[in-house]
Design an enzyme around this catalytic site. Structure first.
Site, PDB file in Angstrom:
ATOM      1  N   HIS A  80      -5.184 -59.335  29.891  1.00 15.91           N
ATOM      2  CA  HIS A  80      -6.400 -59.055  29.860  1.00 15.91           C
ATOM      3  C   HIS A  80      -6.562 -57.760  30.686  1.00 15.91           C
ATOM      4  O   HIS A  80      -6.402 -57.619  31.849  1.00 15.91           O
ATOM      5  CB  HIS A  80      -7.246 -60.326  30.722  1.00 15.91           C
ATOM      6  CG  HIS A  80      -8.582 -60.016  30.715  1.00 15.91           C
ATOM      7  ND1 HIS A  80      -9.443 -60.524  31.937  1.00 15.91           N
ATOM      8  CD2 HIS A  80      -9.598 -59.480  29.853  1.00 15.91           C
ATOM      9  CE1 HIS A  80     -10.712 -60.236  31.742  1.00 15.91           C
ATOM     10  NE2 HIS A  80     -10.750 -59.570  30.722  1.00 15.91           N
ATOM     11  N   GLU A  85      -4.640 -58.686  34.029  1.00 15.69           N
ATOM     12  CA  GLU A  85      -4.263 -60.013  34.336  1.00 15.69           C
ATOM     13  C   GLU A  85      -3.299 -60.521  33.088  1.00 15.69           C
ATOM     14  O   GLU A  85      -3.627 -60.284  32.065  1.00 15.69           O
ATOM     15  CB  GLU A  85      -5.513 -60.807  34.133  1.00 15.69           C
ATOM     16  CG  GLU A  85      -6.360 -60.480  35.409  1.00 15.69           C
ATOM     17  CD  GLU A  85      -7.946 -61.391  35.116  1.00 15.69           C
ATOM     18  OE1 GLU A  85      -8.180 -61.831  36.254  1.00 15.69           O
ATOM     19  OE2 GLU A  85      -8.474 -61.450  34.173  1.00 15.69           O
TER      20      GLU A  85
HETATM   21  N1  CAA Z   1     -12.682 -43.908  29.023  1.00 17.40           N
HETATM   22  C1  CAA Z   1     -11.831 -43.326  29.279  1.00 17.40           C
HETATM   23  N2  CAA Z   1     -11.885 -42.661  30.863  1.00 17.40           N
HETATM   24  C2  CAA Z   1     -12.866 -42.862  31.375  1.00 17.40           C
HETATM   25  C3  CAA Z   1     -14.179 -43.473  30.820  1.00 17.40           C
HETATM   26  C4  CAA Z   1     -14.005 -44.175  29.961  1.00 17.40           C
HETATM   27  N3  CAA Z   1     -14.946 -44.780  29.214  1.00 17.40           N
HETATM   28  N4  CAA Z   1     -14.988 -43.659  31.851  1.00 17.40           N
HETATM   29  C5  CAA Z   1     -14.741 -42.890  33.008  1.00 17.40           C
HETATM   30  N5  CAA Z   1     -13.526 -42.483  32.473  1.00 17.40           N
HETATM   31  C6  CAA Z   1     -12.618 -41.534  33.190  1.00 17.40           C
HETATM   32  C7  CAA Z   1     -13.211 -40.146  33.469  1.00 17.40           C
HETATM   33  O1  CAA Z   1     -12.758 -39.306  32.632  1.00 17.40           O
HETATM   34  C8  CAA Z   1     -12.576 -39.465  34.821  1.00 17.40           C
HETATM   35  O2  CAA Z   1     -11.289 -39.286  34.979  1.00 17.40           O
HETATM   36  P1  CAA Z   1     -10.709 -38.123  35.738  1.00 17.40           P
HETATM   37  O3  CAA Z   1     -10.816 -38.534  37.180  1.00 17.40           O
HETATM   38  O4  CAA Z   1      -9.242 -38.107  35.189  1.00 17.40           O
HETATM   39  O5  CAA Z   1     -11.783 -36.954  35.617  1.00 17.40           O
HETATM   40  C9  CAA Z   1     -12.646 -41.177  35.746  1.00 17.40           C
HETATM   41  O6  CAA Z   1     -12.485 -41.940  34.844  1.00 17.40           O
HETATM   42  C10 CAA Z   1     -14.119 -41.102  36.759  1.00 17.40           C
HETATM   43  O7  CAA Z   1     -15.130 -41.125  35.774  1.00 17.40           O
HETATM   44  P2  CAA Z   1     -16.561 -40.303  36.085  1.00 17.40           P
HETATM   45  O8  CAA Z   1     -16.072 -39.458  37.233  1.00 17.40           O
HETATM   46  O9  CAA Z   1     -17.075 -39.847  35.062  1.00 17.40           O
HETATM   47  O10 CAA Z   1     -17.462 -41.560  36.959  1.00 17.40           O
HETATM   48  P3  CAA Z   1     -17.211 -42.333  37.769  1.00 17.40           P
HETATM   49  O11 CAA Z   1     -16.119 -41.904  39.085  1.00 17.40           O
HETATM   50  O12 CAA Z   1     -18.398 -43.089  38.048  1.00 17.40           O
HETATM   51  O13 CAA Z   1     -16.235 -43.573  37.478  1.00 17.40           O
HETATM   52  C11 CAA Z   1     -16.074 -45.738  36.147  1.00 17.40           C
HETATM   53  C12 CAA Z   1     -16.787 -44.071  36.088  1.00 17.40           C
HETATM   54  C13 CAA Z   1     -14.501 -45.668  36.303  1.00 17.40           C
HETATM   55  C14 CAA Z   1     -16.526 -46.500  34.831  1.00 17.40           C
HETATM   56  C15 CAA Z   1     -16.576 -46.535  37.525  1.00 17.40           C
HETATM   57  O14 CAA Z   1     -17.808 -46.408  37.334  1.00 17.40           O
HETATM   58  C16 CAA Z   1     -16.301 -47.947  37.431  1.00 17.40           C
HETATM   59  O15 CAA Z   1     -15.063 -48.277  38.206  1.00 17.40           O
HETATM   60  N6  CAA Z   1     -16.941 -48.916  37.318  1.00 17.40           N
HETATM   61  C17 CAA Z   1     -16.671 -50.239  37.291  1.00 17.40           C
HETATM   62  C18 CAA Z   1     -16.106 -50.710  36.062  1.00 17.40           C
HETATM   63  C19 CAA Z   1     -15.730 -51.893  36.035  1.00 17.40           C
HETATM   64  O16 CAA Z   1     -16.125 -52.821  36.940  1.00 17.40           O
HETATM   65  N7  CAA Z   1     -15.119 -52.413  35.037  1.00 17.40           N
HETATM   66  C20 CAA Z   1     -14.655 -53.894  34.718  1.00 17.40           C
HETATM   67  C21 CAA Z   1     -15.653 -54.477  33.790  1.00 17.40           C
HETATM   68  S1  CAA Z   1     -15.267 -56.142  33.637  1.00 17.40           S
HETATM   69  C22 CAA Z   1     -14.128 -56.191  32.543  1.00 17.40           C
HETATM   70  O17 CAA Z   1     -13.923 -55.125  31.777  1.00 17.40           O
HETATM   71  C23 CAA Z   1     -13.758 -57.469  32.286  1.00 17.40           C
HETATM   72  C24 CAA Z   1     -14.403 -58.352  31.065  1.00 17.40           C
HETATM   73  O18 CAA Z   1     -13.529 -59.113  30.665  1.00 17.40           O
HETATM   74  C25 CAA Z   1     -15.651 -58.499  30.947  1.00 17.40           C
END
Ligand code: CAA
Length: 295
Positions: free
Chosen positions: A142, A154
C-alpha cells in the site's frame, strides 16, 4: 527467502498507478504498465514524463537519468505483456469486483513464481488472493499519494501469504528507498484506520459550522503542523476513493466514525470528486484553489 525481482507489472496508470510505475522505474526496475485503453494509458505516461522533465529543470536529475527511467517503462493495454513480470502490483479502482476480474486475467498469464500485490487502501487482501490460483504468492503493497514522494509503504501479510512472498514485497519496497512497515490484513491497515476517521470528522465539523473549509484546513496546518489540511487532503485523495474506503471500513467495523457523512454523499452525487474532477471542497479551475461556493 525473498525472490529476485527484475521486471515489475503495474496494472492501472491512474493517480496511484502512474506514481508506483515512476518510483519503480526510478529504482532501476523494468516496468510494464497496463491500462484499459490507449488514451488512459497515454494520460498516465504523460504525467510521468512531466514529472521527469520537471526534475531535470530543477536540476534534481540529469536528462540522461530521466531518459533512462522513461526507457525502462513500457505501456500496454494487453494483459499478455505482464507474462514476464516477477511482481505484479494492482493499482486500479477501489472496487472489489473490478479487482477480482483483473486478477483472473493476470493470473491466467503471469509466470510461475510471480508475486502478486494489491495497492488496495481498505479491501481485504485475502479476498483478492483467494480468486487466484496462487494465494500463497499474494500480499498487499500500500503506497501513499503522491507515491513518488511519500516515504511509507504498508506491506500487508494476509492469512494465505507465504513468508517468501512477504519478504519479497518487503525488500522490494525497501529497494525503492521506502519505509516498509508490515501490517495485518485489517481494513484500512494502520494509516487509513487513523486518517479516514480524521478526514470524515473534518467534513462533520464543516457540516456543523465549526469553521469554513479554509479555516479548518489552515487551523490543522498551523496548529498541528500537517502539510495539508484535512479537506484539502480529502480532495487530494479523491472524494470517490474516500467514500469507497469509508464504506468498506464501516462494513467491517460497524462504527460511526467510519460512516459516510451526509455532505460527502451529496458531493459525490454532484460529481465533485476533488482535485481529479476539478472541484471538491475547493474549486481548482483558477490559479489558486477557492472554496467551493456550493458547499
Ligand atoms: N507527483 C510527484 N511529485 C510530486 C507531486 C506529485 N503529485 N506533488 C509534489 N511532488 C513533489 C514536488 O515535485 C517536490 O519535489 P522536489 O522537492 O524534489 O522539488 C516535492 O514533492 C514537494 O512538493 P511541493 O514543493 O510542490 O509542495 P509541498 O511541499 O506542499 O508538498 C506534498 C506537496 C508532498 C503533496 C505535501 O503537501 C504532502 O505531504 N501532503 C500530504 C500528502 C498525504 O498525506 N498523502 C497521503 C494521502 S492518504 C493515501 O494516499 C492513502 C490512501 O489510501 C487514501
Amino acid at each position: 527467502m525473498a525472490q529476485q525481482i527484475k521486471k515489475v507489472g503495474v496494472v492501472g496508470a491512474g493517480l496511484m498507478g502512474h506514481g508506483i510505475t515512476q518510483v519503480t522505474a526510478q529504482s532501476g526496475y523494468e516496468v510494464v504498465v497496463r491500462e484499459v485503453d490507449e488514451a488512459t494509458l497515454q494520460q498516465g505516461l504523460g504525467k510521468i514524463e512531466k514529472q521527469l522533465a520537471r526534475a531535470v529543470e530543477k536540476g534534481k536529475s540529469t536528462q540522461e537519468d530521466a531518459d533512462g527511467v522513461r526507457a525502462r517503462i513500457h505501456g500496454t493495454i494487453d494483459y499478455g505483456e505482464l507474462a514476464g513480470c516477477d511482481l505484479v502490483i494492482e493499482a486500479i479502482t477501489e472496487d472489489l469486483e473490478l479487482k477480482l476480474a483483473m486478477w483472473k486475467e493476470v493470473d491466467a498469464r503471469a509466470k510461475d513464481g510471480a508475486v502478486f500485490a494489491t495497492n488496495t487502501s481498505s479491501l481485504p487482501v485475502v479476498d483478492q488472493a483467494a480468486v487466484t490460483k496462487r494465494p500463497e504468492s499474494f500480499v498487499g503493497l500500500h503506497y501513499f499519494n503522491p507515491a513518488q514522494v511519500m516515504k511509507l509503504v504498508e506491506v500487508v501479510r494476509c492469512v494465505t501469504s507465504s513468508e517468501d512472498a512477504f519478504q519479497t514485497a518487503l525488500q522490494f519496497a525497501q529497494s525503492q528507498g521506502k519505509l516498509a512497515i508490515p501490517t495485518r490484513d485489517r481494513a484500512g491497515f494502520i494509516v487509513n484506520r487513523l486518517l479516514v476517521p480524521y478526514m470524515l470528522d473534518a467534513i462533520r465539523a464543516l457540516e456543523e459550522g465549526v469553521g469554513s473549509a479554509q479555516e479548518i484546513d489552515e487551523a490543522m496546518k498551523a496548529g498541528a503542523a500537517h502539510p495539508m489540511g484535512p479537506l484539502t487532503l480529502a480532495d487530494f485523495v479523491g472524494l470517490d476513493t474516500l467514500g469507497s474506503i469509508c464504506d468498506v471500513m464501516f462494513d467491517e467495523f460497524r462504527e460511526r466514525r467510519f460512516a459516510r457523512p451526509p455532505g460527502l454523499r451529496k458531493m459525490l452525487a454532484a460529481g465533485w470528486y476533488g482535485r481529479k474532477s476539478g472541484i471538491g471542497f475547493y474549486d481548482y479551475s483558477g490559479e489558486t484553489p477557492l472554496e467551493n461556493p456550493g458547499i
